[in-house]
Design a protein around this motif. Structure first.
Motif, PDB file in Angstrom:
ATOM      1  N   ARG A   7      10.865  44.865  32.247  1.00  5.94           N
ATOM      2  CA  ARG A   7      10.682  45.417  31.521  1.00  5.94           C
ATOM      3  C   ARG A   7       9.075  44.609  30.619  1.00  5.94           C
ATOM      4  NH1 ARG A   7      11.787  48.321  27.623  1.00  5.94           N
ATOM      5  NH2 ARG A   7      12.732  49.188  28.864  1.00  5.94           N
ATOM      6  N   ALA A 212       4.692  54.619  26.629  1.00  6.94           N
ATOM      7  CA  ALA A 212       5.335  54.443  27.751  1.00  6.94           C
ATOM      8  C   ALA A 212       5.219  54.023  28.556  1.00  6.94           C
ATOM      9  CB  ALA A 212       5.751  56.357  27.716  1.00  6.94           C
ATOM     10  N   GLN A 215       7.410  54.527  35.261  1.00  2.00           N
ATOM     11  CA  GLN A 215       8.966  54.031  36.197  1.00  2.00           C
ATOM     12  C   GLN A 215       9.168  55.097  37.359  1.00  2.00           C
ATOM     13  OE1 GLN A 215      12.801  52.847  34.535  1.00  2.00           O
ATOM     14  NE2 GLN A 215      12.009  51.188  35.408  1.00  2.00           N
ATOM     15  N   VAL A 220       9.201  55.863  30.801  1.00  6.14           N
ATOM     16  CA  VAL A 220      10.117  55.575  30.071  1.00  6.14           C
ATOM     17  C   VAL A 220       9.810  55.344  28.018  1.00  6.14           C
ATOM     18  CG1 VAL A 220      12.096  53.711  29.751  1.00  6.14           C
ATOM     19  CG2 VAL A 220      11.575  54.687  32.293  1.00  6.14           C
TER      20      VAL A 220
END
Length: 242
Positions: A7, A212, A215, A220
């Motif tokens: 992340r 966003a 992915q 995401v």
């Protein structure tokens, strides 16, 4: 982007290549028929009043008078969004929120009112609606450049429900867009990114979408990242009419 990317790595990539998602109509499109029926019948939509601030001093969080300038917006094709009263009988909202509509509505006090689309800028995602805003005090649009890491509040109507506010900090300004850590959701597009200047709340920007990252083959949503059109861009857009 590989599945092994963390992340933290994804967040770093966001600042280099941010995807701004503006799904104002997607989640609510199934409500199109019910929206039309309720508008034609003159019935009120089930929006709630802004949450009271219980006497909190200014600059702790936006007060009721400030939040009253942020209104629900809808179109005849089922889209729901938010808008900001910036002048008497004038409401700023997102261009993508009204795109494709033939009739536009703004909820003023207890009911939706038919509005006229006066100006639109699809490049910067801005639009102006004319509607009777009655006694609502307009929100001042900031005239100074924002300061990095200053506290901001995002306010709007997510998913055609009650007013939602969230606080965050301004992270970066890039190409006329303000990136902040204030969380927003679908339907808050067109709402206000607010800041307090010498005890007075003003609009630092207009909410446009959330950040966003890609992915695999899908995006995401970042939970604490919103993107707004900067006040300087809004002021240039509005001044072009004169």
């Amino acid at each position: 982007m590989t599945s092994a990317m963390t992340r933290a790595g994804a967040l770093a990539c966001v600042l280099a290549a941010m995807a701004i998602l503006t799904p104002v109509a997607l989640a609510e499109r199934s409500s199109e028929n019910s929206l039309r029926a309720m508008l034609q019948a003159g019935r009120d939509m089930p929006f709630l009043r802004p949450l009271p601030t219980h006497g909190v001093t200014s600059c702790t969080q936006p007060d009721d008078m400030t939040l009253s300038a942020i209104l629900p917006v809808a179109t005849d094709h089922g889209s729901f969004a938010s808008g900001v009263v910036f002048d008497v009988n004038r409401v700023l909202t997102a261009a993508h929120a009204v795109q494709g509509g033939e009739q536009f509505f703004v909820r003023v006090e207890e009911s939706f009112q038919l509005a006229e689309l006066l100006m639109v800028d699809h490049v910067n995602d801005l639009a102006v609606l004319a509607v009777d805003t009655r006694s609502i005090n307009p929100l001042h649009i900031a005239g100074l450049d924002p300061a990095e890491a200053q506290i901001v509040w995002a306010a709007g109507y997510p998913r055609a429900q009650a007013m939602m506010t969230s606080s965050g900090v301004l992270q970066v300004t890039r190409e006329g867009a303000l990136h902040s850590s204030a969380t927003i959701d679908s339907g808050q597009s067109g709402g206000g990114l607010l800041s307090c200047n010498d005890g007075v709340w003003e609009m630092l920007g207009m909410l446009r979408g959330y950040g966003a990252y890609l992915q695999g083959d899908h995006y995401v949503k970042l939970p604490n990242h919103s993107v707004s059109v900067a006040a300087a861009t809004i002021n240039r857009f509005l001044s072009a009419r004169h």
